[in-house]
Design an enzyme around this catalytic site. Structure first.
Site, mmCIF file in Angstrom:
data_model
loop_
_atom_site.group_PDB
_atom_site.id
_atom_site.type_symbol
_atom_site.label_atom_id
_atom_site.label_comp_id
_atom_site.label_asym_id
_atom_site.label_seq_id
_atom_site.Cartn_x
_atom_site.Cartn_y
_atom_site.Cartn_z
ATOM 1 N N ASP A 122 0.859 -1.168 0.000
ATOM 2 C CA ASP A 122 0.000 0.000 0.000
ATOM 3 C C ASP A 122 0.905 1.231 0.000
ATOM 4 O O ASP A 122 2.106 1.133 0.304
ATOM 5 C CB ASP A 122 -0.893 -0.049 1.241
ATOM 6 C CG ASP A 122 -1.721 1.208 1.409
ATOM 7 O OD1 ASP A 122 -2.281 1.681 0.414
ATOM 8 O OD2 ASP A 122 -1.792 1.711 2.557
ATOM 9 N N ASP A 175 -0.252 5.103 0.899
ATOM 10 C CA ASP A 175 -0.515 6.058 1.974
ATOM 11 C C ASP A 175 -0.391 5.395 3.340
ATOM 12 O O ASP A 175 -0.996 4.346 3.606
ATOM 13 C CB ASP A 175 -1.913 6.652 1.829
ATOM 14 C CG ASP A 175 -2.029 7.578 0.614
ATOM 15 O OD1 ASP A 175 -1.056 7.665 -0.150
ATOM 16 O OD2 ASP A 175 -3.094 8.193 0.437
#
Length: 407
Positions: free
Chosen positions: A190, A192
């Site tokens: 991922d 963020d």
């Protein structure tokens, strides 16, 4: 005299050059083969263990017990000469453990206290398993050790370790041993709050003077009142009219998570494929791909017309299910089976991806994610992921003797 078919020999004492050679030379005159061999040196003390089996092809019809008695006599004399201690036991139990399912258990903490490690090893004992080897992987930024485990009930061990790790405040990863651990791997992260610190849409919202409104929508989504796509589209709509130059400023504001560059650089040198999948925006992730040399990337795209963000997205949204599908697509393109993939994320939007991967790692994640992931890491250093893969800090530093940018 027991009817042992194998003999376990354990020699301990002060380490110095030539010890192993002398001991093995003593054994070389006997008609035996080595079933298992392990040597560890800790604090200047050597522990050498060997399981011996009579080779009846060399000495057909020979009495095993007589051979073992002669070995004991010879090794006793050698041990006295070397000022070492030697012990003997039936090696059959150990042979059975070698043939059973084996696991790697990695423990990470900062600091790692004896009581916590003792509780973890007690879990191993309760499951009926045996710790064959313990190795330190790193002393900083966290202390991590890896245990090789054999025997016992793997499902029971995983369940007990999960509960104990939470109680002790340490991170524990359990993985099956085997050749797949040395094969080609794919890691997908991922973006963020995982690869980078913070949330890109909040950085953009600050430039659009709508940070409070965006945060309100995010809170509604976290309470389950909105799904990810609806939440994302509502937040993006608040950016309508923002000059696209704000994206350039956000790129400059972004900070990689400590250890991110080290992790990617190390894994790439080891032949890993590295990718990212984000509910954020390609206008940001494309730069990360270029700067870090990533192999795969997928994210949503902000619509920009006449130099302005329109408040819309281009194409289908990458949501929770889309992240898992993207992981599968990256694995197919890389030619890597799913069991040799690792996914790393922090939010509920990452859960499907974490559960699809061969190993799902919750990185400084919310409780619901930590509970459902295979393992969790709760220290602010992304390169600790390497220790879960069995890579030591010394190996990372040795690779970094080549000139490379630092985190």
């Amino acid at each position: 005299m027991s009817d042992e078919s194998t003999l376990l020999v354990t020699v301990t004492g002060r380490d110095r050059p030539g010890i192993s050679a002398r001991l093995l030379s003593t054994l070389s005159v006997f008609p035996v083969t080595i079933v298992d061999l392990e040597q560890v040196v800790l604090g200047g003390r050597l522990v050498l263990g060997a399981i011996l089996e009579v080779d009846e092809r060399v000495a057909p019809g020979v009495s095993r017990q007589r051979v073992f008695e002669e070995i004991r006599s010879a090794l006793d004399k050698t041990a006295i000469d070397l000022d070492m201690e030697v012990e003997y036991a039936d090696g059959n139990n150990r042979v059975n453990e070698i043939a059973s399912e084996r696991l790697h258990v990695t423990v990470l903490a900062a600091p790692l206290r004896p009581g916590a490690l003792g509780a973890i090893t007690s879990c191993v004992a309760r499951s009926g398993a045996n710790i064959d080897r313990i190795e330190r992987l790193s002393g900083y930024p966290v202390t991590s050790v890896e245990m090789e485990i054999s025997g016992g009930n793997p499902d029971q061990l995983r369940a007990e370790l999960a509960m104990e790790s939470a109680t002790q405040g340490v991170d524990v990863a359990v993985q099956a041993s085997g050749l797949h651990r040395r094969g080609k791997h794919l890691i997908v992260m991922d973006v963020d709050s995982t690869l980078i610190q913070g949330e890109v849409i909040e950085l953009l919202a600050a430039h659009a003077n709508c940070l409070d409104e965006v945060a309100k929508v995010t809170e509604e989504a976290m309470r389950g009142e909105l799904d990810f796509e609806e939440s994302l589209r509502r937040r993006v709509s608040l950016l309508k009219g923002l000059d696209a130059s704000a994206i350039d400023r956000v790129r400059e504001e972004i900070q990689l998570t400590p250890g991110a560059r080290t992790l990617v650089r190390t894994l790439k040198r080891l032949g890993y494929e590295c990718g990212i999948v984000s509910g954020g925006f390609t206008q940001i992730t494309d730069v990360l791909v270029e700067n870090l040399g990533l192999d795969y990337s997928a994210a949503n795209t902000l619509e920009i017309i006449d130099g302005k963000i329109t408040g819309n997205l281009v194409g289908p949204v990458i949501d929770r299910k889309g992240k898992a599908t993207t992981l599968q697509r990256f694995a197919e393109e890389a030619g890597v089976p799913l069991e040799q993939t690792m996914a790393v994320g922090d939010g509920a939007n990452d859960l499907d991806m974490l559960q699809t991967a061969g190993l799902g790692v919750a990185f400084n994640a919310k409780p619901v994610v930590r509970q459902q992931a295979d393992t969790s890491v709760n220290v602010p250093y992304l390169d600790t992921i390497a220790f879960i893969l069995g890579i030591t800090r010394e190996e990372i530093e040795a690779a970094d003797l080549v000139t490379a940018p630092q985190d």
